[in-house]
Design an enzyme around this catalytic site. Structure first.
Site, PDB file in Angstrom:
ATOM      1  N   ASP A 246      82.705 -50.773 -13.374  1.00  0.00           N
ATOM      2  CA  ASP A 246      83.600 -50.984 -14.803  1.00  0.00           C
ATOM      3  C   ASP A 246      83.072 -52.350 -15.529  1.00  0.00           C
ATOM      4  O   ASP A 246      83.308 -52.430 -16.471  1.00  0.00           O
ATOM      5  CB  ASP A 246      85.107 -51.175 -14.485  1.00  0.00           C
ATOM      6  CG  ASP A 246      85.232 -52.344 -13.452  1.00  0.00           C
ATOM      7  OD1 ASP A 246      84.799 -52.158 -12.289  1.00  0.00           O
ATOM      8  OD2 ASP A 246      85.936 -53.258 -13.816  1.00  0.00           O
TER       9      ASP A 246
ATOM     10  N   GLY B 282      93.322 -53.960 -19.250  1.00  0.00           N
ATOM     11  CA  GLY B 282      94.702 -54.345 -19.147  1.00  0.00           C
ATOM     12  C   GLY B 282      95.286 -55.564 -19.671  1.00  0.00           C
ATOM     13  O   GLY B 282      96.375 -55.833 -19.580  1.00  0.00           O
ATOM     14  N   ARG B 283      94.233 -56.167 -20.322  1.00  0.00           N
ATOM     15  CA  ARG B 283      94.424 -57.412 -20.928  1.00  0.00           C
ATOM     16  C   ARG B 283      93.784 -57.478 -22.332  1.00  0.00           C
ATOM     17  O   ARG B 283      93.350 -58.388 -22.760  1.00  0.00           O
ATOM     18  CB  ARG B 283      94.554 -58.539 -19.971  1.00  0.00           C
ATOM     19  CG  ARG B 283      93.205 -58.922 -19.401  1.00  0.00           C
ATOM     20  CD  ARG B 283      93.063 -60.152 -18.992  1.00  0.00           C
ATOM     21  NE  ARG B 283      92.010 -60.423 -18.290  1.00  0.00           N
ATOM     22  CZ  ARG B 283      91.489 -61.616 -18.048  1.00  0.00           C
ATOM     23  NH1 ARG B 283      92.431 -62.646 -18.158  1.00  0.00           N
ATOM     24  NH2 ARG B 283      90.434 -61.729 -17.040  1.00  0.00           N
TER      25      ARG B 283
ATOM     26  N   ARG C 131      85.905 -60.870 -28.341  1.00  0.00           N
ATOM     27  CA  ARG C 131      84.601 -60.516 -27.770  1.00  0.00           C
ATOM     28  C   ARG C 131      84.027 -59.500 -28.898  1.00  0.00           C
ATOM     29  O   ARG C 131      84.703 -58.523 -29.372  1.00  0.00           O
ATOM     30  CB  ARG C 131      84.798 -60.058 -26.321  1.00  0.00           C
ATOM     31  CG  ARG C 131      83.573 -59.417 -25.870  1.00  0.00           C
ATOM     32  CD  ARG C 131      84.001 -59.457 -24.112  1.00  0.00           C
ATOM     33  NE  ARG C 131      84.574 -58.093 -23.929  1.00  0.00           N
ATOM     34  CZ  ARG C 131      84.929 -57.906 -22.721  1.00  0.00           C
ATOM     35  NH1 ARG C 131      84.144 -58.692 -21.715  1.00  0.00           N
ATOM     36  NH2 ARG C 131      85.685 -56.928 -22.354  1.00  0.00           N
TER      37      ARG C 131
HETATM   38  P1  AMP Z   1      87.683 -57.949 -14.515  1.00  0.00           P
HETATM   39  O1  AMP Z   1      87.906 -58.237 -12.992  1.00  0.00           O
HETATM   40  O2  AMP Z   1      88.119 -58.989 -15.449  1.00  0.00           O
HETATM   41  O3  AMP Z   1      86.622 -56.897 -14.657  1.00  0.00           O
HETATM   42  O4  AMP Z   1      89.097 -56.691 -14.386  1.00  0.00           O
HETATM   43  C1  AMP Z   1      89.511 -55.843 -13.774  1.00  0.00           C
HETATM   44  C2  AMP Z   1      90.557 -54.968 -14.171  1.00  0.00           C
HETATM   45  O5  AMP Z   1      91.933 -56.011 -14.067  1.00  0.00           O
HETATM   46  C3  AMP Z   1      90.351 -54.777 -15.709  1.00  0.00           C
HETATM   47  O6  AMP Z   1      91.142 -53.140 -15.793  1.00  0.00           O
HETATM   48  C4  AMP Z   1      91.204 -55.533 -16.303  1.00  0.00           C
HETATM   49  O7  AMP Z   1      92.085 -55.191 -17.518  1.00  0.00           O
HETATM   50  C5  AMP Z   1      92.283 -56.083 -15.352  1.00  0.00           C
HETATM   51  N1  AMP Z   1      93.040 -57.409 -15.533  1.00  0.00           N
HETATM   52  C6  AMP Z   1      92.365 -58.569 -15.172  1.00  0.00           C
HETATM   53  N2  AMP Z   1      93.077 -59.557 -15.519  1.00  0.00           N
HETATM   54  C7  AMP Z   1      94.434 -58.978 -16.088  1.00  0.00           C
HETATM   55  C8  AMP Z   1      95.900 -59.522 -16.399  1.00  0.00           C
HETATM   56  N3  AMP Z   1      95.822 -60.778 -16.415  1.00  0.00           N
HETATM   57  N4  AMP Z   1      96.639 -58.655 -16.829  1.00  0.00           N
HETATM   58  C9  AMP Z   1      96.348 -57.138 -16.779  1.00  0.00           C
HETATM   59  N5  AMP Z   1      95.303 -56.701 -16.464  1.00  0.00           N
HETATM   60  C10 AMP Z   1      94.177 -57.532 -15.925  1.00  0.00           C
HETATM   61 MG    MG Z   2      85.976 -55.765 -16.240  1.00  0.00          MG
END
Ligand code: AMP
Ligand code: MG
Length: 487
Positions: free
Chosen positions: A254, A94-95, A178
């Site tokens: 994930d 998502g980012r 990364r």
């Molecule tokens: P994480 O908690 O970092 O493992 O992220 C979980 C999910 O949320 C993943 O699909 C990320 O890509 C998405 N995500 C986290 N932060 C953002 C953001 N600021 N914008 C879009 N997607 C996000």
């Molecule tokens: Mg993640």
């Protein structure tokens, strides 16, 4: 073959695009307003074969902000799903944007991924961006993990974007680059199993084997072999985490890498006083991802992985379940064996006997009841130091020490004992309060203490002054310390 020219150019490709299209969306990073270098890992750049960038600030800024796409890259966002705190959901980058795989001078491939690079088709309600604070946090902790000798994704750079990011209040934005063996996750397989065809799942499995476990590609049951390999990698990884007191904090499926690297540094932290219940993540209210729970969660995640692979393990589902179950059940045995070996290494016991396991259990119990610092305790044993803690004053501990010394002295070779302890017990870890202090000034643009800390953390097994090695954690710091996801 590397050509002369490759010394001044990327050697990038993106083999992920060979997978069926359901696994990614071709998508470019969203350009940023006013990118500037905050930090750049020159040594890593050299290792990756892109050392030609070290003197070229403009190109560093261009490439690692996402404003310019290097030649050979095919930018894409990866699709994946995952169990978050036990609940299954569709996710995806998502980012983040995967530029491709850089082939290093030895021929090894590394994913180059920009994180915080803008919205993608998988952003849901997110803004696709990242704060400078959280990307610097990932940078310093992932680099510290690398120097601790723990498999991990690496950090090549942090570029500030000149744009603000809203997280309850305004923050400076940034993009982290990364580096990973790959970004294939348990959640990628769950995505394939739940949202794609068996053919797609097969393609992902073969791609993964080819990339990470090529000698298993032609096995009689490649999917079952993949499961076994990933279990072994994850066991080794979690044993390392338990060795240094690392708490990942958000072990959703994930966030578990098929290549066995520590990935997704969100609410992670390091344990000070030993307690298996240690949790710092603000959202982990039930302690699902507590320090001592990590092996159980790893097994849970690997069960989800096995589930995703079932259609490939056997066409007969009962047989597939039986085969997978046998492998999953082996986790406990192998983990315990390796964890014991690791704990004996921390204690410098070269030839443990069965009842020495009691030594480990007694020690951990008394460390917990005396709130003894995990890192300091092993260091004190190694350096034969008395610490100012009630544990050291207790009769029980004095007795324990005698038993420990007896167990150690089964091997007379002090050099070997010390060498083993030296490589098992870090002298410095990224103490939470150090990291937070350094980040506070770094997020405001002053990198001095950040860089100083980075230097210390790059030599975790070297001797440091006692003020660093045995520094007391500020009183009550842990009680109020909280970490956050996805900031
Ligand atoms: P994480 O908690 O970092 O493992 O992220 C979980 C999910 O949320 C993943 O699909 C990320 O890509 C998405 N995500 C986290 N932060 C953002 C953001 N600021 N914008 C879009 N997607 C996000
Ligand atoms: Mg993640």
């Amino acid at each position: 073959m590397l050509t002369n020219d490759s010394k001044h150019n990327w050697l990038l490709e993106n083999t992920y695009t060979k997978l069926p299209e359901v696994f990614f969306s071709l998508h470019k990073p969203v350009p940023v307003a006013k990118p500037e270098i905050v930090c750049f890992n020159q040594i890593l750049a050299n290792e990756l074969g892109i050392g030609f960038l070290n003197e070229d600030k403009q190109r560093i800024v261009d490439y690692f902000s996402g404003n310019v796409i290097p030649s050979g890259a095919t930018p894409l966002a990866q699709a994946y799903a995952g169990h978050q705190f036990g609940h299954f959901t569709m996710l995806g980058d998502g980012r983040a944007i995967l530029l491709g795989e850089q082939i290093d001078p030895t021929g090894k491939k590394f994913d180059i991924q920009l994180k915080g690079s803008g919205q993608t088709p998988y952003s849901r309600r997110g803004d696709g961006r990242a704060t400078l604070y959280s990307m610097l946090r990932e940078y310093i902790i992932s680099e510290a993990m690398h120097h601790l000798g723990i498999p991990t994704t690496r950090s090549l750079s942090v570029i500030s974007t000149g744009e603000k990011v809203f997280r309850g209040e305004m923050h400076n934005g940034s993009v982290l680059t990364r580096i990973a063996d790959s970004h294939i996750r348990v959640g990628t397989f769950e995505y394939a199993r739940n949202f794609c065809s068996v053919e797609d799942l097969k393609a992902l499995t073969l791609y993964t084997l080819e990339r990470h476990y090529p000698d298993k590609k032609d096995a009689d049951n490649p999917a079952l072999e993949l499961l076994k390999e990933v279990i072994h990698k994850q066991i080794d990884l979690i044993v390392h985490w338990m060795r240094v007191g690392f708490i990942h904090g958000v072990m959703n499926t994930d966030n578990m890498s098929i290549a066995g690297e520590t990935i997704d540094y969100g609410p992670c932290a390091f344990m000070n006083a030993y307690s298996p219940n240690t949790v710092f993540s603000s959202i982990d209210t039930r302690g699902r991802y507590a320090f001592g729970n990590q092996p159980f969660i790893a097994q849970w995640n690997l069960t989800a992985f096995a589930n995703a692979l079932l259609p490939l393990i056997s066409e007969n589902q009962k047989k597939a379940i039986d085969l997978a179950q046998q492998v999953i059940e082996g986790f406990q045995y192998t983990f315990t064996k390796k964890w014991n070996r690791m704990m004996f290494a921390k204690l410098g016991i070269l030839h443990p006997e069965e009842n020495d396991k009691e030594l480990i259990n007694t020690l951990l119990e008394s460390m917990e009841s005396h709130k003894m610092d995990y890192t300091q305790l092993f260091l004190a044993l190694q350096q034969d130091k008395e610490l100012d803690n009630s544990l050291f004053r207790s009769e029980a501990f004095k007795e324990w020490k005698q038993h420990w010394k007896n167990a150690q002295s089964r091997n007379e070779n002090q050099t070997l004992i010390l060498a083993l302890m030296n490589t098992s017990n870090p002298k410095v870890i990224p103490r939470n309060h150090w990291v937070e202090n350094a980040l506070e000034t770094a997020a405001q643009g002053d990198m001095e203490s950040f860089n100083e800390l980075l230097g210390i953390l790059s030599k975790p097994y070297h001797d440091h002054p006692d003020e660093l090695q045995f520094q007391q954690v500020p009183e009550d710091f842990d009680t109020s310390y909280q970490t956050f996801c996805g900031t």
